[in-house]
Design an enzyme around this catalytic site. Structure first.
Site, PDB file in Angstrom:
ATOM      1  N   GLU A  35     123.243  37.515 -31.155  1.00  0.00           N
ATOM      2  CA  GLU A  35     124.580  37.437 -31.734  1.00  0.00           C
ATOM      3  C   GLU A  35     125.456  36.725 -30.705  1.00  0.00           C
ATOM      4  OE1 GLU A  35     126.458  41.158 -32.798  1.00  0.00           O
ATOM      5  OE2 GLU A  35     128.242  40.084 -33.471  1.00  0.00           O
ATOM      6  N   ARG A 261     113.121  47.943 -24.946  1.00  0.00           N
ATOM      7  CA  ARG A 261     114.017  46.991 -24.304  1.00  0.00           C
ATOM      8  C   ARG A 261     113.870  47.072 -22.795  1.00  0.00           C
ATOM      9  NH1 ARG A 261     118.755  46.993 -27.164  1.00  0.00           N
ATOM     10  NH2 ARG A 261     119.998  46.212 -25.458  1.00  0.00           N
ATOM     11  N   LYS A 271     125.926  44.441 -23.970  1.00  0.00           N
ATOM     12  CA  LYS A 271     126.927  43.378 -23.974  1.00  0.00           C
ATOM     13  C   LYS A 271     128.341  43.953 -24.001  1.00  0.00           C
ATOM     14  CE  LYS A 271     124.763  40.675 -27.019  1.00  0.00           C
ATOM     15  NZ  LYS A 271     124.568  39.607 -28.004  1.00  0.00           N
TER      16      LYS A 271
HETATM   17  P1  ATP Z   1     123.512  44.644 -26.883  1.00  0.00           P
HETATM   18  O1  ATP Z   1     122.950  45.974 -27.306  1.00  0.00           O
HETATM   19  O2  ATP Z   1     123.605  44.443 -25.424  1.00  0.00           O
HETATM   20  O3  ATP Z   1     124.768  44.257 -27.593  1.00  0.00           O
HETATM   21  P2  ATP Z   1     121.970  43.223 -28.727  1.00  0.00           P
HETATM   22  O4  ATP Z   1     120.606  43.731 -28.964  1.00  0.00           O
HETATM   23  O5  ATP Z   1     122.972  43.562 -29.754  1.00  0.00           O
HETATM   24  O6  ATP Z   1     122.410  43.608 -27.285  1.00  0.00           O
HETATM   25  P3  ATP Z   1     121.541  40.577 -29.557  1.00  0.00           P
HETATM   26  O7  ATP Z   1     122.301  39.357 -29.255  1.00  0.00           O
HETATM   27  O8  ATP Z   1     121.576  41.080 -30.951  1.00  0.00           O
HETATM   28  O9  ATP Z   1     122.018  41.681 -28.545  1.00  0.00           O
HETATM   29  O10 ATP Z   1     120.038  40.437 -29.081  1.00  0.00           O
HETATM   30  C1  ATP Z   1     119.200  39.398 -29.489  1.00  0.00           C
HETATM   31  C2  ATP Z   1     117.772  39.830 -29.319  1.00  0.00           C
HETATM   32  O11 ATP Z   1     117.522  40.201 -27.970  1.00  0.00           O
HETATM   33  C3  ATP Z   1     117.438  41.025 -30.172  1.00  0.00           C
HETATM   34  O12 ATP Z   1     116.212  40.772 -30.842  1.00  0.00           O
HETATM   35  C4  ATP Z   1     117.330  42.151 -29.213  1.00  0.00           C
HETATM   36  O13 ATP Z   1     116.385  43.085 -29.646  1.00  0.00           O
HETATM   37  C5  ATP Z   1     116.900  41.449 -27.921  1.00  0.00           C
HETATM   38  N1  ATP Z   1     117.379  42.203 -26.761  1.00  0.00           N
HETATM   39  C6  ATP Z   1     118.649  42.542 -26.476  1.00  0.00           C
HETATM   40  N2  ATP Z   1     118.707  43.286 -25.345  1.00  0.00           N
HETATM   41  C7  ATP Z   1     117.429  43.415 -24.907  1.00  0.00           C
HETATM   42  C8  ATP Z   1     116.818  44.072 -23.788  1.00  0.00           C
HETATM   43  N3  ATP Z   1     117.534  44.747 -22.897  1.00  0.00           N
HETATM   44  N4  ATP Z   1     115.480  43.983 -23.670  1.00  0.00           N
HETATM   45  C9  ATP Z   1     114.745  43.293 -24.550  1.00  0.00           C
HETATM   46  N5  ATP Z   1     115.255  42.656 -25.613  1.00  0.00           N
HETATM   47  C10 ATP Z   1     116.579  42.709 -25.805  1.00  0.00           C
HETATM   48 MG    MG Z   2     122.199  42.948 -31.919  1.00  0.00          MG
END
Ligand code: ATP
Ligand code: MG
Length: 560
Positions: A35, A261, A271
């Protein structure tokens, strides 16, 4: 074994291999769906390496897709930074971009299809009421009084939502599944909500926006994704993913698989929290070298190779765990010890005058750029009467174990001569300001002729030739391994995560390119700061120390 020969194996790769073997799919097609509401961090690198790595190793494809359905949080700066970071990682991205916002028309049509099938309805409960009616893990939910509207009425109301006839929060579209499901996500989840907000790509065209669970599975299916990998918190959402695709007319039904993760000690990865650090100015920006973002790590001096290597080492499992920061540091240290040219820099300078060298005399020395790699060439460095050494490399008195310069004793200057400290000058506060020495001319890169042993070696720069430099020493951003476990993670911030020193570097470093790493002899790995450094004001970031300075218990051990 070369990098290409070493192929990691994990449960996800086993699934892909089995599907290819059994002809479930002829080509594997994955996606990385960030995102654009922040910069990418090292956790995203894990997901990027997984998705793009699989596409590369099995001759498939991986899409970079912006999951951009939240107009209030998203913007073009984040889109651009994400593109830059994915490109930088060199994981085989072909430059093509997909956007969930390109599917807004189609998503709307699928919502209409669900309504037409009696599988979605317009609800006019407030968001608090929706929460209340949803029940809990112990209690089943209650049906909304709007749940049994006719298809015709729902179609009309949904169109009215789209046309702006409702205020924000006064209506939403919900799937009609089961308010008593043991899975909370299946209790009539919201599919669309109203937001009178400008979207960075579609402007004011829409005032209703699809929710993640509705958008994600349909985007995957529209792109022909075969395997949709996401993190474990979406495990329950898989039921909804499948429910949506089972109930609309769409040819493709990707399968979702979850992995754990990446959590890294002494930092935060959400984030929302990173955004807070930036917004409230606890750090200088998303690319602050202390941040776990890819742009921060890059500015700090991490290479794309070292980050890909880290992702390979941590592997992919379903086990939730915390990775030690030292695991990441080892990867960059190994890379830079092989590849970074050496240079000399004195971070805490004290003046040394070598009295048996004439004033104005200059000696041109040839120094190797890497002690074990002659192919990296040499450089010329001037040696003279006036030099700087590090304050920590001199003592008036010391025990035998102290292998540096001691009053009345000898030490070798790295790549130069043996010197002996003869006397010192102090200021009125008792601080040493000059160390007077003598040197032995016959000791240039060789032992004294009489066979005397001079075991200690210290680094130096010539005072007349060295350039002043700001040197930024970084440490963990937080004092505790898991800041997120605290009530307010901000209270655990390390107030000495940045220490600025004013030292001197050898003149060749004026040509240091941004992010180019060097091993400063005996000090650590450093790179020129891409934001602040200029020819008139050199700034270097410490990427990592030469050795691990953190013991297992998390207690910092002394470097010297
Ligand atoms: P946050 O929880 O920090 O807002 P998010 O998962 O919402 O992170 P996205 O931009 O939606 O952030 O993430 C894009 C992709 O990266 C998703 O498929 C998510 O599962 C993966 N991702 C995000 N954080 C991690 C992490 N710490 N380890 C592995 N994969 C991750
Ligand atoms: Mg997300």
């Amino acid at each position: 074994m070369t990098e290409d020969e070493f192929r990691p194996t994990n449960f996800i790769r086993q699934i892909v291999e089995k599907d290819l073997r059994l002809d479930q799919h002829t080509l594997v097609h994955t996606r990385f769906p960030p995102e654009p509401n922040g910069y990418l961090h090292i956790g995203h690198a894990k997901a990027i390496c997984l998705n793009f790595g699989i596409a590369k190793d099995y001759q498939g494809q991986c899409n970079l897709r912006f999951d951009d359905t939240n107009p209030l949080q998203e913007n073009i700066e984040f889109v651009e930074s994400i593109k830059r970071d994915v490109e930088w990682l060199r994981v085989g991205w072909n430059g093509k971009i997909c956007y969930a916002s390109d599917y807004f028309n189609k998503l709307y049509q699928y919502a209409v299809e669900l309504i037409s099938k009696g599988l979605a309805y317009v609800d006019e409960l407030s968001s608090e009421q929706i929460r209340e009616y949803r029940g809990s893990l112990m209690l089943p939910g209650k049906d909304s009084p709007y749940r049994n509207r006719s298809v015709q009425e729902n179609l009309l109301l949904f169109e009215n939502m789209r046309n702006g006839h409702f205020n924000e929060g006064n209506a939403c579209l919900r799937a009609k599944i089961n308010m008593a499901s043991p899975f909370m996500v299946m209790r009539d989840p919201v599919l669309y909500r109203i937001k009178f907000a400008q979207h960075y790509r579609t402007g004011h065209k829409w005032c209703i926006y699809p929710m993640y669970d509705f958008t994600h599975c349909i985007s995957d299916a529209l792109e022909g994704i075969t395997h949709s990998f996401c993190t474990l918190e979406f495990q329950d959402n898989r039921r909804l993913y499948d429910w949506v695709l089972d109930n609309i007319t769409i040819a493709c039904h990707p399968r979702q698989y979850e992995f754990s993760r990446l959590n890294l000690e002494y930092t935060v990865m959400s984030k929302r929290k990173l955004n807070q650090l930036v917004k409230e100015k606890y750090v200088e920006g998303w690319d602050d070298p202390r941040m776990p973002t890819l742009s921060g790590l890059r500015r700090r001096g991490y290479t794309a190779d070292s980050i890909r290597e880290f992702c390979k080492r941590i592997g992919v499992t379903k086990q939730e765990n915390y990775i030690e920061m030292t695991a990441l540091e080892s990867c960059i240290r190994e890379d830079l010890s092989k590849n970074a040219p050496h240079a000399m820099a004195v971070i805490e300078p004290v003046r040394v005058i070598i009295e048996n060298i004439d004033i104005g005399e200059e000696m041109l020395l040839t120094l190797p750029n890497h002690p074990n790699k002659p192919e990296m060439g040499n450089r010329k460095v001037l040696f003279s009467r006036d030099i700087y050494i590090d304050r920590a490399d001199f003592r008036e008195k010391a025990k035998k174990q102290y292998k540096r310069l001691v009053l009345g004793k000898e030490v070798r200057l790295r790549h130069a001569y043996v010197i002996k400290a003869t006397r010192i000058k102090k200021d009125s506060l008792g601080r040493i300001i000059i160390i007077f020495c003598s040197y032995e001319a016959a000791t240039l890169s060789r032992n004294p002729l009489d066979g005397r042993k001079v075991p200690g070696v210290i680094h130096w720069v010539s005072a007349a030739h060295a350039l002043p430099a700001e040197i930024r020493l970084y440490d963990h951003l937080f004092n505790v391994p898991n800041p997120t476990a605290e009530r307010d993670f901000i209270t655990t911030m390390n107030s000495s995560s940045l220490v600025i020193k004013h030292g001197f570097v050898e003149p060749s470093l004026v040509e240091a390119k941004p992010e180019q790493a060097y091993q400063f002899e005996r000090e650590g790995y450093f790179c020129s700061d891409s934001l602040y450094s200029s020819v008139d004001h050199l700034v270097f970031n410490r990427t990592v120390t030469l050795r691990n300075t953190w013991s297992k218990s998390g207690v910092k051990t002394s470097l010297k």
